[in-house]
Write a protein that holds these residues in place. Structure first.
Motif, PDB file in Angstrom:
ATOM      1  N   UNK A 229       0.826  -1.207   0.000  1.00  0.00           N
ATOM      2  CA  UNK A 229       0.000   0.000   0.000  1.00  0.00           C
ATOM      3  C   UNK A 229       0.862   1.260   0.000  1.00  0.00           C
ATOM      4  N   UNK A 230       1.941   1.234   0.764  1.00  0.00           N
ATOM      5  CA  UNK A 230       2.848   2.380   0.802  1.00  0.00           C
ATOM      6  C   UNK A 230       3.531   2.583  -0.553  1.00  0.00           C
ATOM      7  N   UNK A 231       3.934   1.462  -1.165  1.00  0.00           N
ATOM      8  CA  UNK A 231       4.610   1.548  -2.468  1.00  0.00           C
ATOM      9  C   UNK A 231       3.673   2.092  -3.532  1.00  0.00           C
ATOM     10  N   UNK A 232       2.420   1.625  -3.531  1.00  0.00           N
ATOM     11  CA  UNK A 232       1.452   2.088  -4.519  1.00  0.00           C
ATOM     12  C   UNK A 232       1.125   3.564  -4.328  1.00  0.00           C
ATOM     13  N   UNK A 233       1.160   4.012  -3.076  1.00  0.00           N
ATOM     14  CA  UNK A 233       0.898   5.424  -2.792  1.00  0.00           C
ATOM     15  C   UNK A 233       2.141   6.287  -3.006  1.00  0.00           C
ATOM     16  N   UNK A 234       3.277   5.626  -3.286  1.00  0.00           N
ATOM     17  CA  UNK A 234       4.552   6.324  -3.477  1.00  0.00           C
ATOM     18  C   UNK A 234       4.842   7.265  -2.307  1.00  0.00           C
ATOM     19  N   UNK A 235       4.635   6.736  -1.108  1.00  0.00           N
ATOM     20  CA  UNK A 235       4.836   7.541   0.097  1.00  0.00           C
ATOM     21  C   UNK A 235       6.320   7.766   0.355  1.00  0.00           C
ATOM     22  N   UNK A 236       6.616   8.699   1.242  1.00  0.00           N
ATOM     23  CA  UNK A 236       8.017   8.962   1.593  1.00  0.00           C
ATOM     24  C   UNK A 236       8.643   7.757   2.272  1.00  0.00           C
ATOM     25  N   UNK A 237       7.847   7.017   3.048  1.00  0.00           N
ATOM     26  CA  UNK A 237       8.358   5.807   3.702  1.00  0.00           C
ATOM     27  C   UNK A 237       8.748   4.753   2.676  1.00  0.00           C
ATOM     28  N   UNK A 238       7.957   4.643   1.627  1.00  0.00           N
ATOM     29  CA  UNK A 238       8.236   3.645   0.595  1.00  0.00           C
ATOM     30  C   UNK A 238       9.606   3.864  -0.021  1.00  0.00           C
ATOM     31  N   UNK A 239       9.945   5.117  -0.274  1.00  0.00           N
ATOM     32  CA  UNK A 239      11.246   5.409  -0.850  1.00  0.00           C
ATOM     33  C   UNK A 239      12.371   5.246   0.153  1.00  0.00           C
ATOM     34  N   UNK A 240      12.150   5.738   1.376  1.00  0.00           N
ATOM     35  CA  UNK A 240      13.203   5.694   2.390  1.00  0.00           C
ATOM     36  C   UNK A 240      13.549   4.267   2.798  1.00  0.00           C
ATOM     37  N   UNK A 241      12.541   3.383   2.825  1.00  0.00           N
ATOM     38  CA  UNK A 241      12.761   2.005   3.269  1.00  0.00           C
ATOM     39  C   UNK A 241      12.871   1.008   2.116  1.00  0.00           C
ATOM     40  N   UNK A 242      12.903   1.501   0.885  1.00  0.00           N
ATOM     41  CA  UNK A 242      13.051   0.639  -0.305  1.00  0.00           C
ATOM     42  C   UNK A 242      11.945  -0.427  -0.376  1.00  0.00           C
ATOM     43  N   UNK A 243      10.732  -0.022  -0.058  1.00  0.00           N
ATOM     44  CA  UNK A 243       9.630  -0.985   0.038  1.00  0.00           C
ATOM     45  C   UNK A 243       9.244  -1.629  -1.300  1.00  0.00           C
ATOM     46  N   UNK A 244       9.273  -0.918  -2.420  1.00  0.00           N
ATOM     47  CA  UNK A 244       8.902  -1.594  -3.675  1.00  0.00           C
ATOM     48  C   UNK A 244       9.768  -2.817  -3.961  1.00  0.00           C
ATOM     49  N   UNK A 245      11.068  -2.718  -3.713  1.00  0.00           N
ATOM     50  CA  UNK A 245      11.957  -3.836  -3.963  1.00  0.00           C
ATOM     51  C   UNK A 245      11.685  -5.007  -3.024  1.00  0.00           C
ATOM     52  N   UNK A 246      11.335  -4.713  -1.760  1.00  0.00           N
ATOM     53  CA  UNK A 246      11.011  -5.773  -0.798  1.00  0.00           C
ATOM     54  C   UNK A 246       9.754  -6.510  -1.242  1.00  0.00           C
ATOM     55  N   UNK A 247       8.779  -5.742  -1.752  1.00  0.00           N
ATOM     56  CA  UNK A 247       7.534  -6.351  -2.227  1.00  0.00           C
ATOM     57  C   UNK A 247       7.799  -7.225  -3.452  1.00  0.00           C
ATOM     58  N   UNK A 248       8.614  -6.752  -4.368  1.00  0.00           N
ATOM     59  CA  UNK A 248       8.935  -7.549  -5.558  1.00  0.00           C
ATOM     60  C   UNK A 248       9.626  -8.852  -5.170  1.00  0.00           C
ATOM     61  N   UNK A 249      10.523  -8.783  -4.214  1.00  0.00           N
ATOM     62  CA  UNK A 249      11.206  -9.994  -3.760  1.00  0.00           C
ATOM     63  C   UNK A 249      10.212 -10.972  -3.139  1.00  0.00           C
ATOM     64  N   UNK A 250       9.274 -10.450  -2.365  1.00  0.00           N
ATOM     65  CA  UNK A 250       8.245 -11.298  -1.752  1.00  0.00           C
ATOM     66  C   UNK A 250       7.412 -11.999  -2.828  1.00  0.00           C
TER      67      UNK A 250
END
Length: 272
Positions: free
Chosen positions: A148-169
């Motif tokens: 949800x954070x990655x889709x919203x392109x939130x500041x947390x998503x960028x700071x914590x590299x969340x899109x890449x973690x989701x792709x790995x999952x």
């Protein structure tokens, strides 16, 4: 109920209990027996210093069910042993596919009750998730928040590299809980004397005790971040409204053994 009792046949009448009490709860006059301070005894921290310092096992805090146990000096470790133990500790991110014995977990968790705590409040409570399947459920709840954070392109998503973690999952790799067979989560109240510091220190104690028990451990920072923002993660952990997650450890038997201690820079110290 009296604050404490004294075994008169054992008491050395040395006043060590009164001298050691951090709250001044004990009155001692030379040659006599220790007595509770009429007013200050209400501020007893239940730290047990009075029992621990008594060389003759004559002191008993009535709030404790059991008496103290003697220190076995044969188990004392040298600085060299402590130095190797602490510097050889590694954050373990690869675990054997085998469960962690619950009795062993209970034993190392019991050690955390002896970690330093502000005013000896000891507010830290534990949630333990056992089994890779249940740990994967917790990781999945974290991923849902990450997505949800990655889709919203939130500041947390960028700071914590969340899109890449989701792709790995999505590709079958768990970078959140690392397919660990157990997860221990330290939680406590938001308000208090110093609950955050208490929770962090208790988690560090658990990591060291687990290492001594032959377990591998690694802080689970993504779960900690998710617990601060995601209702689904908090619900899965059974947290009350006022609870905060202050620490989380993946736990399990290490898949590999470390044989060397890598170098570290000298600490930055300002001597005054």
């Amino acid at each position: 109920m009296p604050l404490f009792t004294i075994d008169e046949t054992r008491c050395n009448r040395d006043g060590l209990c009164a001298a050691e009490c951090p709250a001044g709860c004990i009155v001692f006059e030379k040659g006599g027996l220790p007595e509770p301070h009429q007013k200050k005894q209400a501020y007893c921290l239940n730290c047990g210093h009075c029992m621990a310092v008594c060389p003759s096992d004559a002191f008993r805090l009535e709030r404790f069910r059991d008496g103290s146990r003697p220190v076995d000096r044969a188990l004392d470790i040298s600085l060299d042993q402590a130095e190797q133990f602490l510097t050889a500790r590694r954050s373990v991110r690869a675990f054997r596919d085998e469960p962690v014995d619950r009795d062993l977990l209970a034993r190392v968790l019991a050690v955390t009750e002896y970690s330093p705590s502000g005013h000896n409040a000891r507010p830290t409570r534990w949630v333990v998730i056992e089994g890779r399947g249940k740990v994967a459920e917790a990781a999945g709840a974290v991923v849902a928040w990450m997505r949800a954070e990655a889709e919203a392109e939130s500041s947390l998503a960028g700071a914590l590299h969340l899109p890449g973690i989701v792709r790995a999952w999505d590709a079958g790799t768990d970078l959140i809980c690392r397919h660990a067979p157990a997860l221990a989560v330290a939680c406590g109240p938001r308000l208090g004397i110093m609950p955050r510091e208490d929770g962090v220190i208790a988690t560090a104690y658990l990591e060291l005790a687990a290492t001594a028990a032959g377990l591998g451990a690694c802080w689970c920072g993504y779960l900690m971040a998710a617990a601060a923002h995601a209702a689904g993660v908090r619900e899965l952990l059974g947290l009350a409204n006022g609870d905060v997650v202050y620490g989380a450890l993946m736990l399990g038997r290490p898949a590999r053994r470390f044989s060397a201690i890598p170098p570290r820079p000298a600490p930055t110290v300002r001597w005054l």
